[in-house]
Design a protein around this motif. Sequence first.
Motif, PDB file in Angstrom:
ATOM      1  N   GLY A   1       0.803  -1.205   0.000  1.00  0.00           N
ATOM      2  CA  GLY A   1       0.000   0.000   0.000  1.00  0.00           C
ATOM      3  C   GLY A   1       0.842   1.264   0.000  1.00  0.00           C
ATOM      4  O   GLY A   1       2.062   1.234   0.200  1.00  0.00           O
ATOM      5  N   ILE A   2       0.212   2.389  -0.231  1.00  0.00           N
ATOM      6  CA  ILE A   2       0.885   3.686  -0.271  1.00  0.00           C
ATOM      7  C   ILE A   2       0.966   4.268   1.134  1.00  0.00           C
ATOM      8  O   ILE A   2      -0.006   4.234   1.901  1.00  0.00           O
ATOM      9  CB  ILE A   2       0.125   4.654  -1.202  1.00  0.00           C
ATOM     10  N   LYS A   3       2.142   4.805   1.475  1.00  0.00           N
ATOM     11  CA  LYS A   3       2.315   5.380   2.802  1.00  0.00           C
ATOM     12  C   LYS A   3       1.472   6.647   2.968  1.00  0.00           C
ATOM     13  O   LYS A   3       1.248   7.378   1.996  1.00  0.00           O
ATOM     14  CB  LYS A   3       3.789   5.721   3.038  1.00  0.00           C
ATOM     15  N   PRO A   4       1.033   6.925   4.191  1.00  0.00           N
ATOM     16  CA  PRO A   4       0.203   8.118   4.417  1.00  0.00           C
ATOM     17  C   PRO A   4       0.930   9.421   4.092  1.00  0.00           C
ATOM     18  O   PRO A   4       0.305  10.423   3.744  1.00  0.00           O
ATOM     19  CB  PRO A   4      -0.133   8.036   5.915  1.00  0.00           C
ATOM     20  N   THR A   5       2.281   9.408   4.232  1.00  0.00           N
ATOM     21  CA  THR A   5       3.059  10.630   3.993  1.00  0.00           C
ATOM     22  C   THR A   5       3.496  10.776   2.536  1.00  0.00           C
ATOM     23  O   THR A   5       4.263  11.682   2.214  1.00  0.00           O
ATOM     24  CB  THR A   5       4.308  10.630   4.889  1.00  0.00           C
TER      25      THR A   5
ATOM     26  N   LYS B   1       1.943  11.761  -0.148  1.00  0.00           N
ATOM     27  CA  LYS B   1       1.499  12.988  -0.793  1.00  0.00           C
ATOM     28  C   LYS B   1       2.393  14.163  -0.421  1.00  0.00           C
ATOM     29  O   LYS B   1       2.831  14.941  -1.285  1.00  0.00           O
ATOM     30  CB  LYS B   1       0.056  13.287  -0.413  1.00  0.00           C
ATOM     31  N   GLU B   2       2.707  14.302   0.882  1.00  0.00           N
ATOM     32  CA  GLU B   2       3.545  15.412   1.333  1.00  0.00           C
ATOM     33  C   GLU B   2       4.970  15.289   0.792  1.00  0.00           C
ATOM     34  O   GLU B   2       5.582  16.282   0.373  1.00  0.00           O
ATOM     35  CB  GLU B   2       3.570  15.457   2.867  1.00  0.00           C
TER      36      GLU B   2
END
Length: 258
Positions: A31-35, A37-38
């Motif tokens: 999965g894609i890490k929550p950070t 986007k930043e």
Amino acid sequence: MKKKNKIFNIIVIILIIVLYIWVISGIHFDGIKPTAKEITKAIFKGLIHPDWSYVYSPDGEDLISGLLDTLAIAALGTVISAVLSIPFAFLATKKIVNLKPVTGLGRFLLEFIRTFPELVLAILFIKAVGPGSFAGVLALGVSSIGMVGKLFSESIDSMDLNAIEALTACGANGAQKIWFAIIPQVLPEFASLTLYRFEINVRSATILGIIGAGGIGTPLIYALQARGWSRVGIILLGIIVMVTIIDLISGFIRKRLV
């Protein structure tokens, strides 16, 4: 025959599909890490706004010095490989050495050298001589022998034998045949192939610095580790400009040579 070709094509397509399924099944996606986007925003912001102050510094720790170091590594590595490839090329060509065991040995050595990537050789040389530009020069010099030697031998195999036969009829020895008949024919092609390998080595030299073999790759990996995206941006911009200019100049010279 058409039916056999259709069956063969179907089998090939099935094998390719099975291969892709096997490769994809081995990829683990968590999965894609929550950070993400930043971090992506920070990377693009740094690339769009490069650190222009890093272009030149009086202390020598700057972009220009790193690019010049990379060019020096690539140039020296290319010269070493070009010189060492010549005896391998003559050893591997049937037109010069008409002995299958000898030509087979020469081709085997070139194939063997080509099996080692630049990064692997760079790591070995770093362990042997220490980190720095010298390890990068040795890695490029040795790894390039396989490709350059093979291309040199193919160039010798495709040359015209009339000049050699004429010198043989005049009683010329082996050294005279090489100097007056072979070298004038293959020298332009050798120079063109050497320039082509230099273009490849410039790109390779930028990567070798990431593992400590000198060049612009060293400050690049430091900037990546420190997440200095503006520094990363100016380094990548410098690499793009350098590689583009070298490709244009080298391509122009190679067209004049061949």
